[in-house]
Design an enzyme around this catalytic site. Structure first.
Site, PDB file in Angstrom:
ATOM      1  N   SER A 224      92.434   9.779  81.489  1.00  0.00           N
ATOM      2  CA  SER A 224      91.379   8.777  81.390  1.00  0.00           C
ATOM      3  C   SER A 224      91.501   7.663  82.433  1.00  0.00           C
ATOM      4  CB  SER A 224      91.364   8.207  79.973  1.00  0.00           C
ATOM      5  OG  SER A 224      90.279   7.363  79.814  1.00  0.00           O
ATOM      6  N   HIS A 225      91.677   6.437  81.956  1.00  0.00           N
ATOM      7  CA  HIS A 225      91.696   5.286  82.860  1.00  0.00           C
ATOM      8  C   HIS A 225      93.087   5.015  83.430  1.00  0.00           C
ATOM      9  CE1 HIS A 225      92.792   4.221  78.848  1.00  0.00           C
ATOM     10  NE2 HIS A 225      93.483   3.213  79.349  1.00  0.00           N
TER      11      HIS A 225
ATOM     12  N   THR B 197      91.120   3.130  65.610  1.00  0.00           N
ATOM     13  CA  THR B 197      90.938   3.276  67.049  1.00  0.00           C
ATOM     14  C   THR B 197      91.050   4.738  67.469  1.00  0.00           C
ATOM     15  OG1 THR B 197      91.750   1.075  67.509  1.00  0.00           O
ATOM     16  CG2 THR B 197      92.003   2.690  69.268  1.00  0.00           C
TER      17      THR B 197
ATOM     18  N   ASP C 103      87.691   9.460  83.620  1.00  0.00           N
ATOM     19  CA  ASP C 103      87.147  10.695  83.057  1.00  0.00           C
ATOM     20  C   ASP C 103      85.714  10.536  82.564  1.00  0.00           C
ATOM     21  OD1 ASP C 103      88.077   9.061  80.947  1.00  0.00           O
ATOM     22  OD2 ASP C 103      88.161  10.773  79.598  1.00  0.00           O
TER      23      ASP C 103
ATOM     24  N   GLU D  52      83.442   1.419  70.505  1.00  0.00           N
ATOM     25  CA  GLU D  52      84.746   0.773  70.439  1.00  0.00           C
ATOM     26  C   GLU D  52      84.729  -0.397  71.408  1.00  0.00           C
ATOM     27  OE1 GLU D  52      88.344   3.421  69.614  1.00  0.00           O
ATOM     28  OE2 GLU D  52      87.327   4.462  71.219  1.00  0.00           O
TER      29      GLU D  52
ATOM     30  N   ASP E   7      84.206   8.617  80.213  1.00  0.00           N
ATOM     31  CA  ASP E   7      83.751   8.329  78.850  1.00  0.00           C
ATOM     32  C   ASP E   7      83.591   6.830  78.584  1.00  0.00           C
ATOM     33  OD1 ASP E   7      86.472   7.941  78.885  1.00  0.00           O
ATOM     34  OD2 ASP E   7      86.906   9.125  77.092  1.00  0.00           O
ATOM     35  N   ARG E   8      84.160   5.985  79.441  1.00  0.00           N
ATOM     36  CA  ARG E   8      83.998   4.541  79.225  1.00  0.00           C
ATOM     37  C   ARG E   8      82.888   3.978  80.109  1.00  0.00           C
ATOM     38  NH1 ARG E   8      89.792   1.653  78.347  1.00  0.00           N
ATOM     39  NH2 ARG E   8      90.631   3.256  76.981  1.00  0.00           N
TER      40      ARG E   8
ATOM     41  N   ARG F 105      99.656  12.086  77.210  1.00  0.00           N
ATOM     42  CA  ARG F 105      99.610  11.430  78.525  1.00  0.00           C
ATOM     43  C   ARG F 105     101.018  11.055  78.946  1.00  0.00           C
ATOM     44  NH1 ARG F 105      94.187   7.633  77.761  1.00  0.00           N
ATOM     45  NH2 ARG F 105      92.900   9.374  77.055  1.00  0.00           N
TER      46      ARG F 105
ATOM     47  N   LYS G  76      82.843   9.602  73.560  1.00  0.00           N
ATOM     48  CA  LYS G  76      82.103   8.473  74.089  1.00  0.00           C
ATOM     49  C   LYS G  76      81.572   8.865  75.458  1.00  0.00           C
ATOM     50  CE  LYS G  76      86.381   6.048  75.391  1.00  0.00           C
ATOM     51  NZ  LYS G  76      87.560   6.638  74.755  1.00  0.00           N
TER      52      LYS G  76
ATOM     53  N   SER H 295      86.840  -1.083  73.445  1.00  0.00           N
ATOM     54  CA  SER H 295      87.532  -0.705  74.670  1.00  0.00           C
ATOM     55  C   SER H 295      86.583  -0.014  75.657  1.00  0.00           C
ATOM     56  CB  SER H 295      88.686   0.229  74.325  1.00  0.00           C
ATOM     57  OG  SER H 295      88.195   1.331  73.579  1.00  0.00           O
TER      58      SER H 295
ATOM     59  N   ASP I 264      84.961   4.996  83.736  1.00  0.00           N
ATOM     60  CA  ASP I 264      86.396   5.172  83.991  1.00  0.00           C
ATOM     61  C   ASP I 264      86.713   6.535  84.612  1.00  0.00           C
ATOM     62  OD1 ASP I 264      85.967   6.716  81.726  1.00  0.00           O
ATOM     63  OD2 ASP I 264      87.925   6.271  80.864  1.00  0.00           O
TER      64      ASP I 264
HETATM   65  C1  VG1 Z   1      92.679   3.066  74.026  1.00  0.00           C
HETATM   66  C2  VG1 Z   1      91.554   2.278  73.396  1.00  0.00           C
HETATM   67  C3  VG1 Z   1      90.815   3.142  72.393  1.00  0.00           C
HETATM   68  C4  VG1 Z   1      90.322   4.423  73.102  1.00  0.00           C
HETATM   69  C5  VG1 Z   1      91.486   5.127  73.757  1.00  0.00           C
HETATM   70  C6  VG1 Z   1      91.057   6.333  74.559  1.00  0.00           C
HETATM   71  O1  VG1 Z   1      93.594   3.448  73.033  1.00  0.00           O
HETATM   72  O2  VG1 Z   1      92.039   1.103  72.784  1.00  0.00           O
HETATM   73  O3  VG1 Z   1      89.750   2.406  71.845  1.00  0.00           O
HETATM   74  O4  VG1 Z   1      89.721   5.285  72.177  1.00  0.00           O
HETATM   75  O5  VG1 Z   1      92.156   4.236  74.645  1.00  0.00           O
HETATM   76  O6  VG1 Z   1      90.130   5.994  75.534  1.00  0.00           O
HETATM   77  P1  VG1 Z   1      94.965   2.684  72.774  1.00  0.00           P
HETATM   78  O7  VG1 Z   1      95.667   3.464  71.724  1.00  0.00           O
HETATM   79  O8  VG1 Z   1      95.676   2.629  74.088  1.00  0.00           O
HETATM   80  O9  VG1 Z   1      94.583   1.307  72.326  1.00  0.00           O
HETATM   81  V1  VG1 Z   1      90.135   6.838  77.009  1.00  0.00           V
HETATM   82  O10 VG1 Z   1      88.769   6.403  77.925  1.00  0.00           O
HETATM   83  O11 VG1 Z   1      91.623   6.387  77.588  1.00  0.00           O
HETATM   84  O12 VG1 Z   1      90.109   8.441  76.545  1.00  0.00           O
HETATM   85 CO    CO Z   2      88.338   7.633  79.409  1.00  0.00          CO
END
Ligand code: VG1
Ligand code: CO
Length: 560
Positions: free
Chosen positions: A119-120, A354, A286, A373, A288-289, A24, A386, A375, A284
């Site tokens: 993602s988000h 994580t 994409d 998770e 998955d959240r 990213r 997810k 998150s 979110d």
């Molecule tokens: C974050 C979350 C983690 C999740 C990841 C991807 O990672 O804490 O639990 O799996 O995002 O989610 P990090 O390393 O920033 O804490 V997503 O919806 O961004 O694919």
């Molecule tokens: Co996501």
């Protein structure tokens, strides 16, 4: 058809190391000449031979619709054609939610998939883009593969592109680019069909029929799940159009931050509270959240959400009735609420680092059926990502089930009922976004020293006695791989915990995540506000970490 293939000389770019979930970076970085091409070439070259390699592969391709998607799709076509990939299956206009892509990889028995999402993270020309490779099981590539991709990017000297015309991804059907077949599919249909095999749509419909005043609001946050939510809630379940908001995917997410939490999904929270909705949910960028809320300010923490889904799974969800529940798993910072459900049900359970990639092996080995998770990630072994819309459907199924037994049960009632059985794990996460990298690193180095010396063990801080301290390390029980340095843990005698780790999904600066958790089995406390219940422990966390001194931050950017 003969096509001409050209070798393009290139040089490595620094920092093409996939993080928690893919690479990213700012769009501007991906737009640099050769940058995206290098990374796509590295992905194709890193597809393991045990998975069939790139030659002859079938790949699922799609993303969350964010800015720069169109250009990257064309690059993938050109490099895939040159690498001898035989087929790309792509969502219309390049749109596929992450869970839909995971499902398609499995359904089509594809070699893998390339997911185009950050993602988000916000989108648009000045924000983020992301690329991630998923394996044939539908899950994010494990560390040995992401490390291999990274290694290739550090030595790459050329990439190969085929001279093929631009592909039109708005047309459903099959097209050819040389020997490469490109199939453009309806981005939603297969996913909705899958949900129908998991949930009891008739039971849910009859719940809504019997409870005509039950109001639902789904917020697509201008991300990819809009079309999925619309098709599901409005067209399939027959809810009024006022049940969905922000359901058109926009390349910049309308300038919003497509992260379903109380801060960034504020519009949804306001509407649910002010307009008398009984149930609100968001997903979110994409897809998955998920975030689940109820009327009257009821908020379901993701840690509670997965525990409650596990508690009701076999009764309320046909998929689990049929397949059983083999075991449960959560990421390390996620609260221990899920462990209590596992203990009560006599199920095996796991604590993994994580990132969703760590659940895949357990699921493939049939040792984990439901996982989550903190998150806002919840899911099951129906796919290997997810799944936001799945989690929302799981909650609606639970609401329908509980209301059949006890009519008029609200989300808050379901929460309180759960706490009465298991006690309550108060949990909160503080995010300090975009802090200066060296300050964050120094803070973590100092914490590591403290932990290695063991000097805090046995000491009492703010009334909490330290039992153990460590930097979490995971030994995968299936493949034996070891993942070290997954987060600092300070665990107290009463099972309260403080966890500190740095984010692996940011695109610039560092993000510090601080997680605090405290258990109570005193019913008089179950309705307490989270922040009040955790205040003493948060003070301890700030004191022990010296977070303000190292980062200069008095307040977090986001509290959940
Ligand atoms: C974050 C979350 C983690 C999740 C990841 C991807 O990672 O804490 O639990 O799996 O995002 O989610 P990090 O390393 O920033 O804490 V997503 O919806 O961004 O694919
Ligand atoms: Co996501």
């Amino acid at each position: 058809m003969a096509i001409s293939i050209q070798s393009v000389a290139t040089t490595p770019f620094e920092g093409q190391k996939p993080g928690t979930s893919g690479l990213r970076k700012r769009v501007k970085i991906f737009q640099q000449r050769h940058y995206t091409e290098n990374f796509i070439q590295a992905i194709l070259d890193a597809i393991p031979q045990s998975e069939g390699g790139a030659k002859g592969a079938t790949l699922i391709v799609g993303g969350d619709g964010r800015y720069y998607l169109d250009e990257v799709l064309q690059i993938i076509v050109k490099i895939s054609a040159a690498a001898g990939v035989s087929k790309l299956v792509v969502g219309r206009n390049g749109i596929l939610s992450t869970p839909a892509a995971s499902h398609l990889i499995r359904q089509r028995k594809a070699t893998g998939g390339i997911l185009l999402t950050a993602s988000h993270n916000p989108g648009g020309p000045d924000n983020d883009f992301g690329i991630k490779y998923n394996m044939s099981n539908g899950g994010p590539s494990p560390e040995n593969v992401t490390n291999h991709i990274y290694e290739i990017t550090t030595t790459i000297k050329e990439y190969k592109i085929a001279d093929v015309p631009k592909v039109d991804f708005s047309q459903l059907g099959t097209q050819q680019a040389g020997d490469l077949t490109i199939e453009v599919i309806d981005e939603v249909a297969d996913y909705i069909d899958m949900l129908k095999t998991i949930f009891d749509f008739d039971a849910i419909k009859s719940f809504f029929k019997d409870n005509k005043n039950y109001k639902v609001l789904f917020d697509g946050m201008n991300g990819v799940t809009g079309p999925y939510g619309y098709r599901l809630f409005v067209e399939e379940l027959g809810l009024p159009e006022s049940s969905v908001m922000r359901f058109k995917p926009l390349p910049d997410f309308g300038g919003a931050h497509p992260d379903p939490n109380l801060t960034y999904a504020h519009d949804l929270v306001e509407r649910v509270n002010n307009e008398g909705y009984d149930f609100g949910a968001a997903s979110d960028g994409d897809g998955d959240r998920n975030m689940i809320i109820g009327g009257n300010h009821a908020f379901v923490t993701p840690s509670d959400s997965v525990a409650i889904i596990a508690h009701y799974a076999k009764e309320a969800i046909p998929y689990f009735k049929k397949n059983g529940v083999h075991g449960l798993a959560r990421s390390m910072p996620t609260s221990l609420a899920l462990d209590r459900v596992a203990e009560k049900q006599g199920l095996e359970y796991f604590e993994v680092p994580t990132g969703w990639k760590f659940f895949g092996n357990l699921m493939d080995a049939k040792r984990c059926s439901i996982c989550g998770e903190e998150s806002f990630g919840t899911g099951s072994d129906h796919i290997r990502e997810k799944d936001g819309v799945w989690a929302i459907m799981a909650w609606i199924s639970i609401i329908a089930f509980v209301n059949k037994q006890t009519p008029g049960s609200s989300v808050q009632d379901i929460l309180q009922k759960h706490y009465k059985i298991y006690g309550r794990n108060f949990f909160s996460r503080y995010d300090y976004e975009d802090v200066e990298g060296s300050g964050a690193d120094d803070m973590v180095s100092r914490l590591n020293e403290k932990i290695n010396s063991g000097e805090w063990v046995g000491q009492v801080f703010g009334g909490f006695k330290v039992k153990t301290t460590d930097n979490f390390s995971y030994n995968d029980p299936i493949d034996g791989s070891i993942s070290k340095n997954q987060g600092i843990r300070i665990i107290f005698e009463d099972t309260s915990r403080i966890v500190i780790r740095l984010s692996g999904t940011g695109s610039q600066g560092a993000t510090v995540r601080l997680y605090v958790e405290k258990y109570s089995n005193n019913p008089a406390e179950y309705a307490n506000a989270t922040q009040d219940a955790l205040k003493p422990l948060i003070d301890v966390a700030l004191e022990l970490s010296q977070l303000e001194k190292f980062t200069g931050r008095k307040e977090p950017t986001v509290i959940t």
